[in-house]
Design a protein around this motif. Structure first.
Motif, mmCIF file in Angstrom:
data_model
loop_
_atom_site.group_PDB
_atom_site.id
_atom_site.type_symbol
_atom_site.label_atom_id
_atom_site.label_comp_id
_atom_site.label_asym_id
_atom_site.label_seq_id
_atom_site.Cartn_x
_atom_site.Cartn_y
_atom_site.Cartn_z
ATOM 1 N N TRP A 11 10.061 -0.332 3.652
ATOM 2 C CA TRP A 11 9.250 0.606 4.430
ATOM 3 C C TRP A 11 7.897 -0.033 4.743
ATOM 4 O O TRP A 11 7.301 -0.693 3.876
ATOM 5 N N TYR A 31 4.459 8.388 9.056
ATOM 6 C CA TYR A 31 4.096 7.609 7.862
ATOM 7 C C TYR A 31 4.508 8.357 6.590
ATOM 8 O O TYR A 31 5.036 7.769 5.643
ATOM 9 N N TRP A 61 8.134 7.909 5.747
ATOM 10 C CA TRP A 61 8.432 6.652 5.049
ATOM 11 C C TRP A 61 8.085 6.766 3.562
ATOM 12 O O TRP A 61 8.834 6.318 2.698
#
Length: 620
Positions: free
Chosen positions: A148, A188, A191
């Motif tokens: 990630w 974000y 992830w």
């Protein structure tokens, strides 16, 4: 004058902590009690029923103090803190001081980070661990960053948003530059959510989600992204296969086994996190002579869990804690953790087999370390005892301080102090001294300055109510030298009213340790004995420490300025001398004929250099 009998009468029947001290005002034991009066009084009654360790301790008690608390749990917390602060001689002590790594996810931040740390702080972040294998921690963090695009920088958001251009990690595809607004906070967070599932061991959930995304990418002919997701799935599955499932019902547990031998014990701990064995570690516990297995287990729990950030939901023990201690330990651990903690001794089933396995591992380790422990005991504590007997001292020797002076013909004089406790170097207490009040090569006065400063600092800091930066005063002082150095030390001790034994360490014609000088006589130490080897180690160490500091000081101060004091030696000849001989020490030893070999050196200049250093020697 402290009257122990009178003080015993004043003790209250309340919970609290008692602190035993010897004649030097050093703390030798810290304990807790439900009723202070009953517990402390026991030490001074029925000595025949006491263990050898307790009898020895009682002989050294010159006074005691006590602190009353409201509850037994408060007494337990205070006891743990005081043991850490004083490291008393007669307390069972956990020798290991390890801070295990965690994986930290800063979920409280706008764009969270994932990294390894050895500090557990209640800051809103999510921690995974402790994990005993630091290599595994680093590999896991590295894998997370490959799977990630989590940022590695330490920028603070939203403060640092769009203040700088993206760093190299963005350009090599390892970060999507949240600092420059190139990825949404929502994306974000997704992830980070997937990374958390991975760290929690929920591999099936994350793999299932990735498979769905991979199929969608293939349908949309985005084969590059589909291949990247395939590679991530394979990496996660490889990790999942390496992890051993113990029992999902265990959740977070520590399994603790114990083995005993001589004056030490080995405690083996299996760490179970999220139903998986994440690692194991052994711990050496010293000063266990005369203590029961339950007492050792109790002390281990108190000292280990007062120093670790993570406390599991349950402790499975091979041996239970002392009678009456289980409830207060559970209450204390539960308070620290913030949720219920259970301590129990399994009697059957899988959990019993785990504690039995931990005990077997502890015994295997003890067998492996048994001979090593015995040799180490002889090399350290045994050597100190041999030294005490050779000197004819009544009091045990625990702390030895050694001193040495180093200089070049009186220039850049420095002093060094090294410390050995229980036969081992204690480098945290080493100290360096730059001589301030002595001019020229006067080792006697320099040694007096060093010792005076050392003792004065300790006295002033103790008077102010704090612990001394120099540590407690020693039981024995060793001087690198003979009668002059001993005399210098004794004069200083007399000024402070101290009666610490002082020995000189002298060397043979080959500059090797030869023995000790004490009370005007040479002390015979067998050359193959541990005491002689210990003295040799101490003498070599104090000399090394002094020389190292002296060289450092010379380098920092540009030692060639010593040559500026010699008539007839200007910058050119000074440079030529240093190039030819290498350093001032070699110049000081050189004869006139050797000096004349230096380019552009006249007979007058050579004799001037020779005379300068010989005059310095005569002034000693």
């Amino acid at each position: 004058m402290f009257d122990i009998k009178e003080e015993l009468k004043k003790l209250p029947l309340k919970p609290g902590v008692y602190i035993m001290k010897d004649q030097n005002d050093q703390v030798i034991y810290v304990g807790k009690a439900v009723k202070l009066k009953n517990r402390v009084s026991q030490y001074f009654q029925n000595s025949k029923t006491h263990s050898p360790k307790v009898r020895s301790m009682v002989q050294h008690i010159a006074e005691f103090e006590y602190i009353v608390t409201d509850t037994e749990m408060e007494a337990l917390i205070l006891e743990c803190n005081l043991i850490k602060e004083y490291s008393p001689k007669y307390n069972i002590r956990l020798k290991d001081d390890k801070a295990y790594p965690y994986i930290k996810v800063t979920v409280q931040e706008m764009f969270p980070r994932i990294f390894s740390t050895r500090r557990y702080v209640k800051d809103g972040a999510k921690y995974f661990g402790p994990i005993t294998d630091a290599t595994a921690v680093n590999e896991t963090v590295e894998l997370v960053h490959k799977l990630w695009p989590i940022r590695k920088c330490k920028k603070v958001f939203p403060r640092d948003l769009k203040k700088e251009r993206p760093c190299l990690n963005y350009h090599i595809g390892q970060c999507q530059a949240p600092c420059d607004g190139r990825v949404s906070e929502e994306q974000y967070r997704q992830w980070v959510k997937e990374a958390l599932l991975f760290l929690e061991g929920k591999h099936q959930d994350i793999v299932s989600s990735m498979r769905t995304k991979m199929e969608e990418a293939a349908e949309q002919l985005d084969f590059e992204w589909a291949a990247a997701l395939r590679d991530k799935i394979q990496a996660i599955e490889r990790v999942a296969q390496k992890q051993k499932i113990t029992n999902a019902g265990y959740q977070d547990s520590d399994v603790i086994g114990l083995a005993r031998a001589m004056n030490e014990a080995v405690v083996q701990v299996f760490f179970i996190r999220g139903g998986k064995i994440t690692g194991r570690e052994h711990f050496m516990v010293k000063n266990t002579e005369g203590s029961t297995r339950s007492q050792v287990m109790t002390e281990f729990i108190k000292q280990f869990y007062s120093g670790t950030a993570f406390i599991p939901r349950e402790l499975m023990l091979e041996d239970g804690p002392e009678a009456g201690e289980k409830e207060v330990l559970e209450e204390w651990l539960s308070t620290v953790k913030g949720s219920k903690v259970t301590i129990f001794v399994p009697q059957k089933g899988e959990k019993y087999k785990l504690t039995e396995l931990a005990g077997q591992n502890a015994r295997i380790l003890l067998n492996q370390f048994g001979e090593k422990m015995k040799r180490e005991q002889e090399r350290t504590v045994g050597a100190m005892e041999q030294l005490r007997q050779a000197l004819g001292l009544e009091q045990e020797i625990e702390r030895v301080e050694a001193y040495d002076i180093s200089h070049i013909q009186g220039y850049y004089s420095v002093g060094s102090m090294v410390v050995f406790e229980n036969g081992k170097a204690k480098k945290s207490d080493y100290r360096k001294f730059r001589i301030k009040t002595v001019v020229g090569a006067n080792d006697f006065a320099s040694m007096q300055e060093v010792l005076t400063r050392r003792i004065r600092h300790t006295r002033e800091e103790e008077t102010a109510g704090g612990a001394s930066r120099f540590g407690r005063l020693p039981d024995l002082i060793l001087m690198d030298g003979g009668k002059a150095q001993i005399s210098a030390a004794k004069e200083v001790l007399d000024q402070f009213g101290l009666t610490i034994p002082v020995c000189g360490m002298f060397k043979d014609d080959h500059h090797r340790t030869d023995g000790l000088l004490y009370e005007g006589r040479q002390i015979p130490l067998p050359k193959n004995g541990e005491a002689f080897r210990l003295v040799t180690r101490i003498q070599d160490e104090v000399h090394r420490f002094a020389i190292t500091y002296h060289r450092q000081l010379r380098q920092n101060a540009q030692v060639e300025s010593v040559l500026d004091h010699i008539p007839g030696i200007g910058p050119a000849r000074r440079k030529a001398l240093l190039l030819h001989f290498g350093d001032v020490e070699q110049i000081a030893k050189a004869e006139v004929a050797d000096l004349l070999e230096v380019p552009n050196m006249t007979i007058q200049a050579a004799e001037s250099v020779y005379a300068f250093f010989r005059q310095q020697v005569q002034q000693v």
